[in-house]
Design a protein around this motif. Structure first.
Motif, short mmCIF file in Angstrom:
data_model
loop_
_atom_site.label_atom_id
_atom_site.label_comp_id
_atom_site.label_asym_id
_atom_site.label_seq_id
_atom_site.Cartn_x
_atom_site.Cartn_y
_atom_site.Cartn_z
N SER A 166 0.75 -0.66 -0.11
CA SER A 166 0.22 0.06 -0.27
C SER A 166 1.18 1.38 0.05
O SER A 166 2.29 1.07 0.75
CB SER A 166 -0.85 0.33 1.23
N LEU A 167 0.35 2.56 -0.77
CA LEU A 167 0.82 3.76 -0.75
C LEU A 167 0.06 4.23 0.26
O LEU A 167 0.77 5.81 -0.12
CB LEU A 167 1.31 4.38 -2.30
N PHE A 168 -0.20 3.98 1.30
CA PHE A 168 -0.80 5.06 1.59
C PHE A 168 -1.63 4.19 3.08
O PHE A 168 -1.36 3.31 3.61
CB PHE A 168 -2.81 5.55 1.60
N VAL A 169 -1.65 5.43 3.97
CA VAL A 169 -1.18 5.37 5.23
C VAL A 169 -2.88 5.74 6.15
O VAL A 169 -3.17 6.47 5.27
CB VAL A 169 -0.81 5.47 6.23
N GLN B 127 -6.53 11.01 -10.99
CA GLN B 127 -6.69 10.35 -11.19
C GLN B 127 -6.53 8.93 -10.28
O GLN B 127 -7.44 8.64 -10.74
CB GLN B 127 -5.00 10.39 -11.73
N VAL B 128 -5.97 9.08 -8.78
CA VAL B 128 -6.48 8.51 -8.16
C VAL B 128 -7.87 8.28 -7.58
O VAL B 128 -8.27 6.88 -6.96
CB VAL B 128 -5.54 8.75 -6.45
N ILE B 129 -8.10 9.49 -6.99
CA ILE B 129 -9.24 9.46 -7.06
C ILE B 129 -10.52 8.84 -7.93
O ILE B 129 -11.21 8.33 -8.02
CB ILE B 129 -10.58 10.80 -6.70
N GLN B 130 -10.25 9.20 -9.28
CA GLN B 130 -10.84 8.83 -10.36
C GLN B 130 -11.10 7.21 -10.39
O GLN B 130 -11.38 6.27 -10.74
CB GLN B 130 -10.43 8.54 -11.71
N LYS B 131 -9.66 6.47 -10.29
CA LYS B 131 -9.23 5.19 -10.56
C LYS B 131 -10.49 4.62 -9.20
O LYS B 131 -11.03 3.63 -8.80
CB LYS B 131 -8.13 5.09 -10.08
N LEU B 132 -10.33 5.13 -7.88
CA LEU B 132 -10.86 4.35 -7.10
C LEU B 132 -12.47 4.91 -7.42
O LEU B 132 -13.18 3.45 -6.48
CB LEU B 132 -10.73 5.30 -5.18
N ILE B 133 -13.28 5.69 -7.62
CA ILE B 133 -14.50 6.06 -8.09
C ILE B 133 -14.70 4.75 -9.39
O ILE B 133 -15.79 3.67 -9.56
CB ILE B 133 -14.63 6.88 -9.03
N HIS C 237 -13.81 -4.31 -0.32
CA HIS C 237 -13.74 -3.81 -1.45
C HIS C 237 -12.97 -2.69 -1.71
O HIS C 237 -12.22 -2.35 -2.30
CB HIS C 237 -15.26 -3.72 -1.88
N LEU C 238 -12.87 -1.62 -0.89
CA LEU C 238 -12.38 -0.61 -0.34
C LEU C 238 -10.84 -0.66 -0.37
O LEU C 238 -9.97 -0.67 -1.01
CB LEU C 238 -12.61 0.06 0.96
N GLN C 239 -11.01 -2.02 0.35
CA GLN C 239 -9.15 -2.55 0.65
C GLN C 239 -8.67 -2.55 -0.42
O GLN C 239 -7.28 -2.50 -0.97
CB GLN C 239 -8.29 -3.50 1.66
N GLN C 240 -9.45 -3.72 -1.38
CA GLN C 240 -9.17 -4.15 -2.77
C GLN C 240 -8.69 -2.60 -3.36
O GLN C 240 -7.43 -2.73 -4.12
CB GLN C 240 -9.84 -5.49 -3.31
N ALA C 241 -9.18 -1.50 -3.89
CA ALA C 241 -9.58 -0.77 -5.01
C ALA C 241 -8.47 0.27 -3.94
O ALA C 241 -7.63 0.54 -5.08
CB ALA C 241 -10.67 -0.25 -4.30
N LEU C 242 -8.18 0.19 -2.75
CA LEU C 242 -6.48 0.54 -2.47
C LEU C 242 -5.32 0.27 -3.33
O LEU C 242 -4.27 0.89 -3.24
CB LEU C 242 -7.13 1.65 -0.55
N LEU C 243 -5.24 -1.42 -3.10
CA LEU C 243 -4.63 -1.81 -3.49
C LEU C 243 -4.03 -1.67 -4.16
O LEU C 243 -2.39 -1.63 -5.34
CB LEU C 243 -4.24 -3.45 -2.61
N PHE C 244 -5.21 -1.74 -5.04
CA PHE C 244 -5.02 -1.54 -6.96
C PHE C 244 -4.91 -0.30 -7.22
O PHE C 244 -3.84 -0.04 -8.41
CB PHE C 244 -6.37 -2.42 -7.75
N THR C 245 -5.30 0.46 -6.49
CA THR C 245 -4.58 2.19 -7.08
C THR C 245 -3.63 2.59 -6.34
O THR C 245 -2.66 3.30 -7.12
CB THR C 245 -5.89 3.53 -6.16
N SER C 246 -2.64 1.81 -5.67
CA SER C 246 -1.32 2.01 -5.02
C SER C 246 -0.77 1.48 -6.37
O SER C 246 0.68 1.97 -6.78
CB SER C 246 -0.77 1.38 -3.49
N ARG C 247 -0.84 0.10 -6.81
CA ARG C 247 -0.12 -0.14 -7.75
C ARG C 247 0.38 0.57 -9.62
O ARG C 247 1.54 1.62 -9.81
CB ARG C 247 -0.60 -1.86 -7.89
N HIS C 248 -1.38 0.85 -9.19
CA HIS C 248 -1.57 2.14 -10.40
C HIS C 248 -0.93 3.24 -10.56
O HIS C 248 -0.26 4.35 -11.38
CB HIS C 248 -2.83 2.57 -10.71
N LEU C 249 -0.66 3.79 -9.12
CA LEU C 249 0.38 5.14 -8.60
C LEU C 249 1.46 4.72 -8.62
O LEU C 249 2.80 5.69 -9.41
CB LEU C 249 -0.42 4.84 -7.69
#
Length: 168
Positions: A41-44, A84-90, A147-159
């Motif tokens: 995760s790139l997020f805390v 872009q992070v917000i768009q990917k999460l949406i 679902h949020l957890q998986q979306a944040l992980l995918f978004t971390s990879r994308h980022l």
């Protein structure tokens, strides 16, 4: 899941014991916090602890909780990457669950104190689930958090990909 981007997350009172003691909610929250602290995760995450539990006269219930996610990277390269992070999460969250029973609210929070120096942007997230009972709402909330957890992980990879492309 219904996903709304809002100016700010609603403020709620102190946590209610009812949601905080629900085993499915506790387990989902522990898993989420473990993932957020992992290397993938790139997020805390900053957990607010302001549960909102509602019960209707017919027994229906809802559970909501807010989180604040900060990037581990001090500079995400400006607001372009943040949007872009917000768009990917949406995009990822809209396909998860039914919009009638699961909702996510997203907002940007600036930690800077001065206008000339906006500081670090963080992501505010409120996840809410409704059900025919409080137990059903808590279970749906836990599934929504997964679902949020998986979306944040995918978004971390994308980022990470976007950052490496920008740096090369």
């Amino acid at each position: 899941m219904r996903v709304d981007v809002v100016e700010r997350l609603p403020e709620h009172g102190a946590a209610t014991e009812e949601a905080a003691e629900d085993a499915s909610v506790k387990l989902a929250l522990q898993n989420f916090q473990s993932m957020m602290q992992g290397d993938d995760s790139l997020f805390v995450s900053e957990y607010r602890g302001n549960w909102r539990v509602s019960r209707a006269g017919d027994g229906a219930g809802s559970v909501a909780e807010s989180f604040r996610c900060l990037s581990r990277k001090k500079n995400l390269g400006g607001t372009g990457l943040v949007f872009q992070v917000i768009q990917k999460l949406i995009e990822l969250l809209k396909g998860a669950g039914s919009p009638e029973v699961l909702m996510a609210r997203l907002c940007l929070i600036s930690t800077g104190k001065e206008e000339s120096s906006p500081g670090v942007l963080s992501l505010g997230i409120e996840l809410e689930a409704v059900g025919d009972s409080g137990e059903q709402a808590a279970l749906r909330w836990g599934l929504g958090l997964a679902h949020l957890q998986q979306a944040l992980l995918f978004t971390s990879r994308h980022l990470r990909q976007l950052i490496s492309q920008k740096n090369s």
